[in-house]
Write a protein that holds these residues in place. Structure first.
Motif, short mmCIF file in Angstrom:
data_model
loop_
_atom_site.label_atom_id
_atom_site.label_comp_id
_atom_site.label_asym_id
_atom_site.label_seq_id
_atom_site.Cartn_x
_atom_site.Cartn_y
_atom_site.Cartn_z
N UNK A 184 47.49 78.21 60.61
CA UNK A 184 47.70 76.82 60.44
C UNK A 184 48.96 76.52 61.29
N UNK A 185 49.97 77.26 60.96
CA UNK A 185 51.25 77.10 61.58
C UNK A 185 51.19 77.15 63.05
N UNK A 186 50.19 78.39 63.40
CA UNK A 186 50.04 78.46 64.82
C UNK A 186 49.53 77.33 65.52
N UNK A 187 48.53 76.85 64.86
CA UNK A 187 47.89 75.50 65.46
C UNK A 187 48.76 74.52 65.62
N UNK A 188 49.58 74.04 64.60
CA UNK A 188 50.57 73.03 64.97
C UNK A 188 51.42 73.15 65.80
#
Length: 197
Positions: free
Chosen positions: A157-161
């Motif tokens: 999720x952090x990577x997607x953001x």
């Protein structure tokens, strides 16, 4: 260029084409209802002056050949520029589904990133799915294209953001035609709640 038996049976009939045209008209009308429902979301009241200017310019487009099938798309609100994208995109795709999508990039993604960072579980509870490919203009739902947010690790999720764009979507079955407008409205409302619009 010989017709198959199935093609021969259809080429002499016009009734199915009239039905198709009526269904497409109803799909476009339904997207107009989605526009009206989205415009009434209470989240827009938190913006000075009410609904933001970008929400005033709705656009409905239709076509015959998204991956060889008819479709209709509502972008509302919609802001597409070189350095900013904020759009709620609702799509009817013949033979597949309705999809409700949040698309953010540029300034809008930067603005909402801190709130989204904290909202993974709330977004997952809404049924949101995370778009995976690098091309932001693909609309098909499915394995390898979208992943349920509840199945994403915190690191994913952090990577997607941190990517250049973010797309979150939820599919709705065509068989749920009569209930799809409130269902799409509820999804967008849940997503916008997490963003603190």
């Amino acid at each position: 260029m010989i017709l198959t038996p199935e093609e021969s049976a259809l080429v002499v009939r016009a009734d199915w084409l009239y039905l198709k045209h009526r269904i497409m008209e109803k799909a476009i009308s339904l997207l107009g209802q989605v526009q009206e429902a989205v415009g009434q979301l209470p989240q827009w009241n938190h913006v000075p002056g009410g609904v933001p200017a970008l929400a005033l310019g709705a656009k409905i487009a239709k076509g015959e050949r998204y991956k060889d099938l008819p479709y209709a798309i509502l972008d509302y609100p919609r802001l597409f520029s070189r350095d900013d994208i904020f759009a709620l995109r609702t799509m009817f795709w013949w033979g597949h589904d309705f999809t409700a999508t949040l698309h953010l990039a540029g300034h809008s993604l930067l603005r909402h990133r801190p709130a989204l960072r904290l909202a993974q579980s709330r977004l997952a509870a809404s049924g949101a799915q995370l778009y995976l490919p690098e091309d932001p203009w693909q609309h098909e739902m499915g394995e390898g294209i979208y992943q349920p947010l509840e199945a994403c690790s915190a690191a994913a999720w952090e990577g997607a953001l941190e990517q250049d764009f973010l797309k979150l979507a939820k599919p709705f079955a065509l068989q749920d035609w009569e209930g799809v407008v409130p269902a799409i409205r509820a999804f967008y409302e849940a997503v916008l709640d997490t963003m603190q619009v």
